[in-house]
Design an enzyme around this catalytic site. Sequence first.
Site, mmCIF file in Angstrom:
data_model
loop_
_atom_site.group_PDB
_atom_site.id
_atom_site.type_symbol
_atom_site.label_atom_id
_atom_site.label_comp_id
_atom_site.label_asym_id
_atom_site.label_seq_id
_atom_site.Cartn_x
_atom_site.Cartn_y
_atom_site.Cartn_z
ATOM 1 N N ASN A 82 -13.846 -0.111 -5.166
ATOM 2 C CA ASN A 82 -13.303 0.175 -6.486
ATOM 3 C C ASN A 82 -12.093 -0.697 -6.788
ATOM 4 O O ASN A 82 -11.613 -1.439 -5.932
ATOM 5 C CB ASN A 82 -12.976 1.657 -6.609
ATOM 6 C CG ASN A 82 -14.234 2.492 -6.691
ATOM 7 O OD1 ASN A 82 -15.209 2.091 -7.324
ATOM 8 N ND2 ASN A 82 -14.242 3.627 -6.031
ATOM 9 N N HIS A 108 1.757 -8.635 12.586
ATOM 10 C CA HIS A 108 2.842 -9.557 12.927
ATOM 11 C C HIS A 108 3.442 -9.216 14.285
ATOM 12 O O HIS A 108 3.573 -8.042 14.635
ATOM 13 C CB HIS A 108 3.977 -9.474 11.885
ATOM 14 C CG HIS A 108 3.579 -9.969 10.546
ATOM 15 N ND1 HIS A 108 3.584 -11.306 10.215
ATOM 16 C CD2 HIS A 108 3.156 -9.317 9.442
ATOM 17 C CE1 HIS A 108 3.183 -11.448 8.964
ATOM 18 N NE2 HIS A 108 2.911 -10.257 8.472
ATOM 19 N N THR A 146 -4.277 4.294 12.024
ATOM 20 C CA THR A 146 -3.735 3.416 13.057
ATOM 21 C C THR A 146 -4.558 3.455 14.343
ATOM 22 O O THR A 146 -4.319 2.655 15.232
ATOM 23 C CB THR A 146 -2.280 3.807 13.391
ATOM 24 O OG1 THR A 146 -2.262 5.165 13.839
ATOM 25 C CG2 THR A 146 -1.377 3.655 12.171
#
Length: 184
Positions: A67, A97, A149
Amino acid sequence: MRWLRACANVPPRLRGARIGTGAYISPRALLQEHSRIAVGQRTLVGRHVELVPQGGSITIGSDCSLNNHVVLYGAGGITVGDGCRIATGVVIVAFNHGYDDLTLPIHRQPITARGVAVGDDVWIGARSIVLDGVTVGSGSVIGAGSVVTHDVPEFAMVAGNPAHVLRRRGAARATAVATPRPVP
């Protein structure tokens, strides 16, 4: 899966991407590094969706919907199975990172890129974030606004920041007893 190659009925801005038959890509979607993007048959890619492989690849299965305002950064590779629903504002980031070396600024540290894999028949709720290294099991549901996570098991319903398993799909819900309200 049949793919449309660079031909007359593929808009010039999509040439090089592998687009399945019957797929719809909004003219307002952004697909970068076309040769590293594959979109399956009958899949819908909405307005302001960004598919950015960043040196990796992005593969979306058949019968999916991405969407409006979905962003996929695929440095480590992103695969989305068949029949998935990815709601408005979802971000999937397949890299991270480095930040542990205190002698270097963060922008000079190496990145890691393990990739993200989403199984078949998954629903990712609005404004959720799925981070690098995560595998989302087939049949699972990610609640709106979640930050994923860790891996999500098959048929799990997860939500929160960080996302955690609430229950399995198909398991009986706890039912609340309705108490009547007094009439004023």
